[in-house]
Write an enzyme that holds these catalytic residues in place. Structure first.
Site, PDB file in Angstrom:
ATOM      1  N   THR A  37      -4.965   0.358  -0.776  1.00  0.00           N
ATOM      2  CA  THR A  37      -5.285   0.269   0.654  1.00  0.00           C
ATOM      3  C   THR A  37      -4.418   1.250   1.440  1.00  0.00           C
ATOM      4  O   THR A  37      -4.896   1.931   2.351  1.00  0.00           O
ATOM      5  CB  THR A  37      -5.074  -1.172   1.158  1.00  0.00           C
ATOM      6  OG1 THR A  37      -5.631  -2.084   0.213  1.00  0.00           O
ATOM      7  CG2 THR A  37      -5.751  -1.380   2.504  1.00  0.00           C
ATOM      8  N   GLY A  88       0.054  -2.839   2.282  1.00  0.00           N
ATOM      9  CA  GLY A  88      -0.954  -3.793   1.824  1.00  0.00           C
ATOM     10  C   GLY A  88      -0.313  -5.101   1.386  1.00  0.00           C
ATOM     11  O   GLY A  88       0.888  -5.330   1.573  1.00  0.00           O
ATOM     12  N   LYS A 100       3.556  -9.713  -2.452  1.00  0.00           N
ATOM     13  CA  LYS A 100       3.373  -8.286  -2.690  1.00  0.00           C
ATOM     14  C   LYS A 100       3.991  -7.927  -4.037  1.00  0.00           C
ATOM     15  O   LYS A 100       4.709  -8.706  -4.625  1.00  0.00           O
ATOM     16  CB  LYS A 100       4.050  -7.465  -1.575  1.00  0.00           C
ATOM     17  CG  LYS A 100       3.380  -7.675  -0.220  1.00  0.00           C
ATOM     18  CD  LYS A 100       4.003  -6.845   0.896  1.00  0.00           C
ATOM     19  CE  LYS A 100       4.326  -5.448   0.509  1.00  0.00           C
ATOM     20  NZ  LYS A 100       3.193  -4.709  -0.070  1.00  0.00           N
ATOM     21  N   GLY A 101       3.710  -6.723  -4.489  1.00  0.00           N
ATOM     22  CA  GLY A 101       4.319  -6.259  -5.732  1.00  0.00           C
ATOM     23  C   GLY A 101       3.354  -6.071  -6.877  1.00  0.00           C
ATOM     24  O   GLY A 101       3.772  -5.752  -7.990  1.00  0.00           O
ATOM     25  N   GLY A 102       2.049  -6.230  -6.577  1.00  0.00           N
ATOM     26  CA  GLY A 102       1.061  -5.969  -7.623  1.00  0.00           C
ATOM     27  C   GLY A 102       1.183  -4.560  -8.174  1.00  0.00           C
ATOM     28  O   GLY A 102       0.881  -4.305  -9.345  1.00  0.00           O
ATOM     29  N   GLY A 103       1.660  -3.642  -7.333  1.00  0.00           N
ATOM     30  CA  GLY A 103       1.867  -2.261  -7.761  1.00  0.00           C
ATOM     31  C   GLY A 103       3.297  -1.970  -8.179  1.00  0.00           C
ATOM     32  O   GLY A 103       3.668  -0.812  -8.361  1.00  0.00           O
ATOM     33  N   GLU A 109       9.502  -1.655  -1.043  1.00  0.00           N
ATOM     34  CA  GLU A 109       8.678  -2.097   0.087  1.00  0.00           C
ATOM     35  C   GLU A 109       9.479  -3.036   0.987  1.00  0.00           C
ATOM     36  O   GLU A 109       9.435  -2.936   2.216  1.00  0.00           O
ATOM     37  CB  GLU A 109       7.421  -2.798  -0.435  1.00  0.00           C
ATOM     38  CG  GLU A 109       6.452  -1.835  -1.101  1.00  0.00           C
ATOM     39  CD  GLU A 109       5.279  -2.509  -1.794  1.00  0.00           C
ATOM     40  OE1 GLU A 109       4.293  -1.814  -2.063  1.00  0.00           O
ATOM     41  OE2 GLU A 109       5.357  -3.719  -2.077  1.00  0.00           O
ATOM     42  N   LYS A 127      -7.822 -10.979   0.265  1.00  0.00           N
ATOM     43  CA  LYS A 127      -6.391 -11.260   0.096  1.00  0.00           C
ATOM     44  C   LYS A 127      -5.938 -12.458   0.933  1.00  0.00           C
ATOM     45  O   LYS A 127      -4.819 -12.942   0.764  1.00  0.00           O
ATOM     46  CB  LYS A 127      -5.567 -10.024   0.490  1.00  0.00           C
ATOM     47  CG  LYS A 127      -5.955  -8.745  -0.226  1.00  0.00           C
ATOM     48  CD  LYS A 127      -5.666  -8.815  -1.700  1.00  0.00           C
ATOM     49  CE  LYS A 127      -5.958  -7.523  -2.443  1.00  0.00           C
ATOM     50  NZ  LYS A 127      -5.107  -6.397  -2.144  1.00  0.00           N
TER      51      LYS A 127
HETATM   52  C1  5RP Z   1       2.417  -2.749  -4.280  1.00  0.00           C
HETATM   53  C2  5RP Z   1       1.929  -3.751  -3.294  1.00  0.00           C
HETATM   54  C3  5RP Z   1       0.584  -3.537  -2.706  1.00  0.00           C
HETATM   55  O1  5RP Z   1       0.692  -3.524  -1.328  1.00  0.00           O
HETATM   56  C4  5RP Z   1      -0.322  -4.655  -3.128  1.00  0.00           C
HETATM   57  O2  5RP Z   1      -0.313  -4.729  -4.559  1.00  0.00           O
HETATM   58  C5  5RP Z   1      -1.750  -4.446  -2.637  1.00  0.00           C
HETATM   59  O3  5RP Z   1      -2.298  -3.326  -3.274  1.00  0.00           O
HETATM   60  P1  5RP Z   1      -3.805  -2.879  -3.033  1.00  0.00           P
HETATM   61  O4  5RP Z   1      -3.873  -2.330  -1.641  1.00  0.00           O
HETATM   62  O5  5RP Z   1      -4.043  -1.834  -4.089  1.00  0.00           O
HETATM   63  O6  5RP Z   1      -4.682  -4.085  -3.215  1.00  0.00           O
HETATM   64  O7  5RP Z   1       2.578  -4.706  -2.968  1.00  0.00           O
HETATM   65  O8  5RP Z   1       3.630  -3.135  -4.855  1.00  0.00           O
END
Ligand code: 5RP
Length: 223
Positions: A37, A88, A100-103, A109, A127
């Site tokens: 995002t 995001g 958060k933290g999927g990435g 962050e 979300k």
């Molecule tokens: C990365 C994050 C992202 O903001 C979260 O994973 C959302 O990602 P996306 O916009 O790809 O759904 O916290 O560490």
């Protein structure tokens, strides 16, 4: 990611760009998060680059994209105050508490968000949740403490799974905690952060977003 979700993310990113535009000055520093995002947001920010000074980035990936867009990137240490931080979320509640933290960029962050006057969250409507915890909670750990922290997370009622193959930008590892009951997000955020070996966890309750733009099929929802 499907194209419908992409159009919802784009709508949220465009709204965030329109929201920050009148707040920018030639001295402004914009904090930039990480994820798909935010990638849409960076592309929008490129159209505004004549209006602000520089960006502070929360990941190597976002830094690369910002630079590719011709946006000046400076270190946080060179910019004590950020006007706004845009990022995001993996989950967000009506109180704008987030996971958060999927990435895997959660620690940077949280640091960049802490330096900003305002946190703007952008996401697609999927979300939005009533309660945090459906998405496995990312916890960044010092590698030597992985098993120790995992045992403590089990004591807290979670099922931690090591995200193998992932090394964060800080050289650490990620545990994704499934099935954790998060009834008091701020309290759980502190409790996990207090475990020896934890660098940071992905609950953003003590630093909830100030405003959130969520792209939905019937238009944007603002929280
Ligand atoms: C990365 C994050 C992202 O903001 C979260 O994973 C959302 O990602 P996306 O916009 O790809 O759904 O916290 O560490």
């Amino acid at each position: 990611m499907n194209s419908t979700n992409d159009s919802l993310k784009l709508a949220a990113a465009q709204r965030a760009a329109a929201y920050i535009e009148p707040r920018l000055s030639r001295e402004s520093i914009v904090g930039v998060g990480t994820g798909s995002t935010v990638n849409f947001f960076i592309d929008e920010l490129a159209n505004l680059k004549h209006l602000f000074d520089a960006a502070v980035s929360s990941s190597e990936a976002s830094t690369d994209r910002l630079l590719a867009c011709g946006i000046n990137v400076v270190s946080l240490n060179a910019s004590p105050r950020l006007d706004v931080y845009v990022d995001g979320a993996d989950e967000i509640t009506s109180e704008r508490n987030m996971i958060k933290g999927g990435g895997a960029a959660l620690t940077r962050e949280k640091i960049v968000a802490a330096a900003a006057d305002e946190f703007v969250c952008i996401a697609d409507i999927s979300k939005r949740v009533d309660r945090l915890g459906g998405f496995p909670l990312p916890v960044e750990v010092i590698p030597m403490a992985r098993s120790l922290v995992a045992r403590h997370l089990v004591d807290l009622g979670g099922k931690p799974i090591w995200r193998e193959q992932t090394v964060t930008d800080n050289g650490n590892w990620i545990l994704d905690v499934h099935d954790l009951v998060i009834s008091d997000p701020a309290e759980m955020e502190s409790r996990i952060n207090n475990l020896a070996g934890v660098v940071c966890n992905g609950i953003f309750a003590q630093q909830a977003a100030d405003i959130a733009f969520l792209g939905g099929p019937d238009g944007l929802v603002t929280i």
